[in-house]
Design a protein around this motif. Structure first.
Motif, PDB file in Angstrom:
ATOM      1  N   PHE A  42      23.367 -70.531 -48.378  1.00 33.93           N
ATOM      2  CA  PHE A  42      23.293 -70.727 -49.493  1.00 33.93           C
ATOM      3  C   PHE A  42      22.587 -69.477 -51.192  1.00 33.93           C
ATOM      4  O   PHE A  42      21.609 -70.430 -50.002  1.00 33.93           O
ATOM      5  CB  PHE A  42      23.358 -72.186 -49.631  1.00 33.93           C
ATOM      6  N   LYS A  43      22.982 -68.624 -50.919  1.00 27.66           N
ATOM      7  CA  LYS A  43      21.491 -67.874 -51.355  1.00 27.66           C
ATOM      8  C   LYS A  43      21.508 -68.530 -52.676  1.00 27.66           C
ATOM      9  O   LYS A  43      22.555 -68.488 -53.953  1.00 27.66           O
ATOM     10  CB  LYS A  43      21.996 -66.295 -51.503  1.00 27.66           C
ATOM     11  N   VAL A  44      20.435 -69.407 -53.342  1.00 22.25           N
ATOM     12  CA  VAL A  44      20.620 -69.892 -54.429  1.00 22.25           C
ATOM     13  C   VAL A  44      19.488 -68.769 -56.035  1.00 22.25           C
ATOM     14  O   VAL A  44      19.006 -68.074 -55.164  1.00 22.25           O
ATOM     15  CB  VAL A  44      19.568 -71.190 -54.433  1.00 22.25           C
ATOM     16  N   ARG A  45      20.359 -68.940 -56.963  1.00 20.58           N
ATOM     17  CA  ARG A  45      20.291 -68.215 -58.254  1.00 20.58           C
ATOM     18  C   ARG A  45      19.964 -69.202 -58.866  1.00 20.58           C
ATOM     19  O   ARG A  45      20.610 -69.733 -59.196  1.00 20.58           O
ATOM     20  CB  ARG A  45      21.123 -67.333 -58.405  1.00 20.58           C
ATOM     21  N   TRP A  46      18.071 -69.703 -59.301  1.00 21.02           N
ATOM     22  CA  TRP A  46      18.586 -70.659 -60.659  1.00 21.02           C
ATOM     23  C   TRP A  46      18.359 -70.194 -61.538  1.00 21.02           C
ATOM     24  O   TRP A  46      19.631 -71.043 -61.980  1.00 21.02           O
ATOM     25  CB  TRP A  46      16.320 -70.898 -60.277  1.00 21.02           C
ATOM     26  N   ASP A  47      19.260 -68.883 -62.379  1.00 20.86           N
ATOM     27  CA  ASP A  47      19.348 -68.757 -63.709  1.00 20.86           C
ATOM     28  C   ASP A  47      20.662 -68.623 -63.654  1.00 20.86           C
ATOM     29  O   ASP A  47      21.336 -69.508 -64.465  1.00 20.86           O
ATOM     30  CB  ASP A  47      18.960 -67.786 -64.261  1.00 20.86           C
ATOM     31  N   LYS A  48      21.339 -68.874 -62.745  1.00 21.53           N
ATOM     32  CA  LYS A  48      23.162 -69.279 -62.523  1.00 21.53           C
ATOM     33  C   LYS A  48      23.280 -71.105 -61.365  1.00 21.53           C
ATOM     34  O   LYS A  48      24.292 -71.127 -62.568  1.00 21.53           O
ATOM     35  CB  LYS A  48      23.579 -68.169 -61.234  1.00 21.53           C
ATOM     36  N   ALA A  63      14.700 -73.072 -52.028  1.00 22.97           N
ATOM     37  CA  ALA A  63      15.403 -71.649 -52.186  1.00 22.97           C
ATOM     38  C   ALA A  63      15.616 -71.339 -50.916  1.00 22.97           C
ATOM     39  O   ALA A  63      17.057 -71.199 -50.508  1.00 22.97           O
ATOM     40  CB  ALA A  63      14.928 -70.442 -53.271  1.00 22.97           C
ATOM     41  N   MET A  64      14.292 -71.084 -50.052  1.00 24.79           N
ATOM     42  CA  MET A  64      14.521 -70.685 -47.996  1.00 24.79           C
ATOM     43  C   MET A  64      15.660 -72.041 -47.649  1.00 24.79           C
ATOM     44  O   MET A  64      16.077 -71.611 -46.861  1.00 24.79           O
ATOM     45  CB  MET A  64      13.118 -70.522 -47.441  1.00 24.79           C
ATOM     46  N   HIS A  65      15.440 -73.084 -48.649  1.00 20.09           N
ATOM     47  CA  HIS A  65      16.043 -74.076 -47.075  1.00 20.09           C
ATOM     48  C   HIS A  65      17.554 -73.895 -47.993  1.00 20.09           C
ATOM     49  O   HIS A  65      18.307 -74.315 -46.757  1.00 20.09           O
ATOM     50  CB  HIS A  65      15.463 -75.309 -47.801  1.00 20.09           C
ATOM     51  N   PHE A  66      17.583 -73.483 -48.489  1.00 19.42           N
ATOM     52  CA  PHE A  66      19.455 -73.880 -48.920  1.00 19.42           C
ATOM     53  C   PHE A  66      20.066 -72.539 -48.286  1.00 19.42           C
ATOM     54  O   PHE A  66      20.471 -72.563 -47.904  1.00 19.42           O
ATOM     55  CB  PHE A  66      19.557 -73.570 -50.594  1.00 19.42           C
ATOM     56  N   GLU A  67      18.673 -71.219 -48.535  1.00 15.63           N
ATOM     57  CA  GLU A  67      19.778 -70.255 -47.299  1.00 15.63           C
ATOM     58  C   GLU A  67      19.705 -71.067 -46.081  1.00 15.63           C
ATOM     59  O   GLU A  67      20.973 -70.113 -45.050  1.00 15.63           O
ATOM     60  CB  GLU A  67      18.961 -69.457 -47.621  1.00 15.63           C
ATOM     61  N   MET A  68      18.321 -71.662 -45.137  1.00 13.41           N
ATOM     62  CA  MET A  68      18.327 -70.917 -43.833  1.00 13.41           C
ATOM     63  C   MET A  68      19.652 -72.693 -43.702  1.00 13.41           C
ATOM     64  O   MET A  68      19.955 -72.286 -42.791  1.00 13.41           O
ATOM     65  CB  MET A  68      16.920 -71.601 -43.309  1.00 13.41           C
ATOM     66  N   LYS A  69      19.547 -73.816 -44.043  1.00 10.38           N
ATOM     67  CA  LYS A  69      20.384 -74.960 -44.106  1.00 10.38           C
ATOM     68  C   LYS A  69      21.294 -74.947 -44.147  1.00 10.38           C
ATOM     69  O   LYS A  69      22.214 -75.290 -43.834  1.00 10.38           O
ATOM     70  CB  LYS A  69      19.716 -76.079 -44.479  1.00 10.38           C
ATOM     71  N   HIS A  70      22.357 -73.843 -45.529  1.00 12.97           N
ATOM     72  CA  HIS A  70      23.118 -74.211 -45.897  1.00 12.97           C
ATOM     73  C   HIS A  70      23.945 -72.393 -45.759  1.00 12.97           C
ATOM     74  O   HIS A  70      25.016 -72.756 -47.038  1.00 12.97           O
ATOM     75  CB  HIS A  70      23.257 -75.147 -46.796  1.00 12.97           C
TER      76      HIS A  70
END
Length: 155
Positions: free
Chosen positions: A97-103, A88-95
């Protein structure tokens, strides 16, 4: 009813499970050749993806993978365990993008992301899942994240 007939009836009542265990698809899930659900050997009813369903935390891969999971109606259970490419941290750092797994992975029936989970299939099979982030976080110097509960059928 004879004891042999009773035994045969009991065996018929047991649920049969067939597992498809995959990993490291890195956004190429569409290219998988899945077993034919109408096969004479029986349909696979549990899908377990052991991580790296995206390539370097690519949000488009995540969206595509979630859509693909939703189209897989033949699987009663869809268990996803995040790998190092799904951090999840890589989604935010690279893109950004704040990932919400339930969504963003809502077509999975179970998701192991930040800590180990135990999935119970129809009150019969216990599956223990340890995501990459937990195994490498270094937060638990006592290695408690490697504790495997007793009674597990699959790790």
């Amino acid at each position: 009813m004879s004891s042999e007939e009773k035994k045969e009836e009991e065996q018929k009542s047991l649920l049969l499970y067939r597992f498809l265990v995959i990993s490291d698809t890195h956004g190429n899930h569409e290219q998988l050749k899945l077993p034919d659900p109408s096969s004479s050997t029986g349909a696979v009813n549990v899908l377990i993806h052991c991580g790296d369903f995206t390539n370097f935390a690519n949000p488009e891969d995540l969206q595509s993978f979630n859509k693909w999971l939703g189209e897989r109606k033949e699987f009663k259970y869809k268990i996803c365990i995040t790998g190092n490419h799904d951090n999840a941290m890589h989604f935010e750092m690279k893109h950004k993008f704040k990932v919400r797994w339930d969504k963003h992975l809502n077509n999975a029936t179970h998701i192991a992301t930040a800590k180990p989970i135990t999935v119970t299939i129809d009150n019969q099979i216990q599956i223990h899942c340890i995501p990459y982030q937990t195994a490498t976080s270094g937060k638990n110097n006592d290695n408690s994240h490697w504790h495997i509960p007793s009674g597990m059928d699959l790790l």
